[in-house]
Design an enzyme around this catalytic site. Structure first.
Site, mmCIF file in Angstrom:
data_model
loop_
_atom_site.group_PDB
_atom_site.id
_atom_site.type_symbol
_atom_site.label_atom_id
_atom_site.label_comp_id
_atom_site.label_asym_id
_atom_site.label_seq_id
_atom_site.Cartn_x
_atom_site.Cartn_y
_atom_site.Cartn_z
ATOM 1 N N ASN A 34 0.869 -1.187 0.000
ATOM 2 C CA ASN A 34 0.000 0.000 0.000
ATOM 3 C C ASN A 34 0.903 1.234 0.000
ATOM 4 O O ASN A 34 1.452 1.617 1.026
ATOM 5 C CB ASN A 34 -0.882 -0.040 1.256
ATOM 6 C CG ASN A 34 -1.755 1.195 1.386
ATOM 7 O OD1 ASN A 34 -1.852 2.000 0.456
ATOM 8 N ND2 ASN A 34 -2.403 1.339 2.546
ATOM 9 N N LYS A 60 0.099 4.211 -0.372
ATOM 10 C CA LYS A 60 -0.565 5.420 0.165
ATOM 11 C C LYS A 60 -0.336 6.595 -0.789
ATOM 12 O O LYS A 60 -0.407 6.411 -1.996
ATOM 13 C CB LYS A 60 -0.090 5.683 1.587
ATOM 14 C CG LYS A 60 -0.252 4.422 2.461
ATOM 15 C CD LYS A 60 -0.128 4.675 3.912
ATOM 16 C CE LYS A 60 -0.333 3.362 4.677
ATOM 17 N NZ LYS A 60 -0.331 3.521 6.102
ATOM 18 N N HIS A 71 -9.791 0.878 4.743
ATOM 19 C CA HIS A 71 -8.519 1.169 5.424
ATOM 20 C C HIS A 71 -8.781 2.152 6.561
ATOM 21 O O HIS A 71 -9.595 3.070 6.426
ATOM 22 C CB HIS A 71 -7.506 1.743 4.430
ATOM 23 C CG HIS A 71 -6.131 1.796 5.008
ATOM 24 N ND1 HIS A 71 -5.743 2.790 5.874
ATOM 25 C CD2 HIS A 71 -5.082 0.946 4.888
ATOM 26 C CE1 HIS A 71 -4.496 2.548 6.256
ATOM 27 N NE2 HIS A 71 -4.072 1.439 5.664
ATOM 28 N N GLU A 82 -7.223 4.620 7.551
ATOM 29 C CA GLU A 82 -7.030 6.039 7.204
ATOM 30 C C GLU A 82 -8.254 6.585 6.461
ATOM 31 O O GLU A 82 -8.507 7.795 6.498
ATOM 32 C CB GLU A 82 -5.735 6.211 6.389
ATOM 33 C CG GLU A 82 -4.502 6.035 7.281
ATOM 34 C CD GLU A 82 -3.240 5.619 6.543
ATOM 35 O OE1 GLU A 82 -3.180 5.748 5.314
ATOM 36 O OE2 GLU A 82 -2.302 5.143 7.221
ATOM 37 N N GLU A 93 -5.609 -5.128 10.526
ATOM 38 C CA GLU A 93 -4.640 -4.044 10.740
ATOM 39 C C GLU A 93 -4.995 -3.287 12.019
ATOM 40 O O GLU A 93 -5.795 -2.346 11.977
ATOM 41 C CB GLU A 93 -4.695 -3.056 9.577
ATOM 42 C CG GLU A 93 -4.220 -3.604 8.267
ATOM 43 C CD GLU A 93 -3.598 -2.515 7.406
ATOM 44 O OE1 GLU A 93 -2.425 -2.645 7.067
ATOM 45 O OE2 GLU A 93 -4.269 -1.525 7.112
ATOM 46 N N GLY A 124 1.636 7.063 16.607
ATOM 47 C CA GLY A 124 2.994 7.586 16.701
ATOM 48 C C GLY A 124 3.814 6.965 17.815
ATOM 49 O O GLY A 124 4.952 7.350 18.040
ATOM 50 N N SER A 126 3.028 -1.863 10.512
ATOM 51 C CA SER A 126 4.475 -1.806 10.740
ATOM 52 C C SER A 126 5.203 -3.091 10.372
ATOM 53 O O SER A 126 6.172 -3.473 11.039
ATOM 54 C CB SER A 126 4.775 -1.436 12.203
ATOM 55 O OG SER A 126 4.223 -0.173 12.505
HETATM 56 P P1 PGA Z 1 2.419 0.484 7.808
HETATM 57 O O1 PGA Z 1 0.991 0.691 7.125
HETATM 58 O O2 PGA Z 1 3.001 -0.779 7.258
HETATM 59 O O3 PGA Z 1 3.203 1.712 7.389
HETATM 60 O O4 PGA Z 1 2.195 0.429 9.279
HETATM 61 C C1 PGA Z 1 0.123 -0.368 6.918
HETATM 62 C C2 PGA Z 1 -1.146 0.185 6.336
HETATM 63 O O5 PGA Z 1 -1.556 1.279 6.735
HETATM 64 O O6 PGA Z 1 -1.752 -0.447 5.448
#
Ligand code: PGA
Length: 245
Positions: free
Chosen positions: A13, A15, A101, A103, A171, A181, A221
């Site tokens: 992804n 982003k 997702h 986000e 996730e 953070g 992560s």
């Molecule tokens: P990350 O993101 O691997 O940077 O934690 C995963 C995601 O948001 O799909």
């Protein structure tokens, strides 16, 4: 622990990165060249505006590499400013699409909307990658209910014959690099217990045979240091990778 029988699936992804089409093309070529012998399906999900450029690069890419979109609108066309339909994404080369997702959920995407997107994708034979995951883990285990509600509501009315076409990505938001953070990562046990829990929900909904056919990924992560441990110890079928991809 049941080990995955299907070829693992890794979804990159990207982003809102990189910033130019040239960079996206360069990155994609480098990825395809380095993954020639990989025994996994790899889905690269760039910003939608770069899909067309990467579609050209797909001609030289190995068969196990595919393109994905990061979001979609559930309707086919109409007055929906800034949105893209399943057909547009498919025509641009995407055969997978991430939905739900965290986000996007943070911007107000509801389970009902995610569910409509899942249906729209299935109708057009694109593979939905349905993201679920709790914001926090509490001592009393309420996070299980959060994930259960997301799974059930996002799959509302998805028929038994279609469920194996859906990929579920667990996730936990607290483990996503863009999350709070604090830089926490889930342990293989965290991913394992949630994978089993999701299989249990799917078993309730579709029976055990179908439930076991659904690919369940872990995301949050994931990087070259922790991927192997999570993969071998949790039984997930692959990863959804953000930052490290
Ligand atoms: P990350 O993101 O691997 O940077 O934690 C995963 C995601 O948001 O799909």
């Amino acid at each position: 622990m049941k080990s995955p029988t299907r070829m693992p699936l890794v979804v990159a992804n990207w982003k809102m990165n990189p910033t130019t089409s040239e960079e996206a093309t360069r990155l994609f070529s480098a990825i395809s060249a380095s993954l020639k012998k990989t025994k996994a399906t790899v889905v690269v999900a760039p910003p939608a505006i770069f899909l067309g450029a990467l579609k050209q690069g797909m001609r030289k890419a190995p068969k196990h590499i595919a393109l994905g979109a990061q979001n979609v609108h559930p309707l086919e066309s109409g007055p929906h400013t800034g949105q893209l339909s399943v057909r547009m994404l498919y025509a641009s080369g995407a055969s997978y699409c991430i939905v739900g997702h965290s986000e996007c959920r943070a911007l107000g995407e509801s389970d009902a909307l995610v569910n409509a997107k899942v249906h729209a994708l299935l109708k057009s034979r694109m593979t939905p990658i349905l993201c679920v995951g709790e914001l926090e883990r509490d001592q009393s285990g309420k996070y299980y209910a959060v994930v259960e509600t997301q799974v059930r509501a996002s799959l509302h009315d998805v028929k038994k014959k279609d469920i194996e076409k859906v990929v579920i990505a667990y996730e936990p938001i607290w483990a996503i690099s863009s999350g709070d953070g604090k830089g926490r990562t889930a342990t293989p046990e965290d991913a394992h217990e949630m994978r089993l829990f999701i299989v249990k929900i799917l078993t309730d909904l579709y029976g055990r045979t179908m439930a076991e056919r659904v690919q369940i990924l872990y995301g949050g992560s994931v990087n070259e240091t922790n991927a192997e441990g999570i993969f071998t110890q949790s039984g997930v079928n692959g990863f959804l990778v953000g930052g490290a991809s």
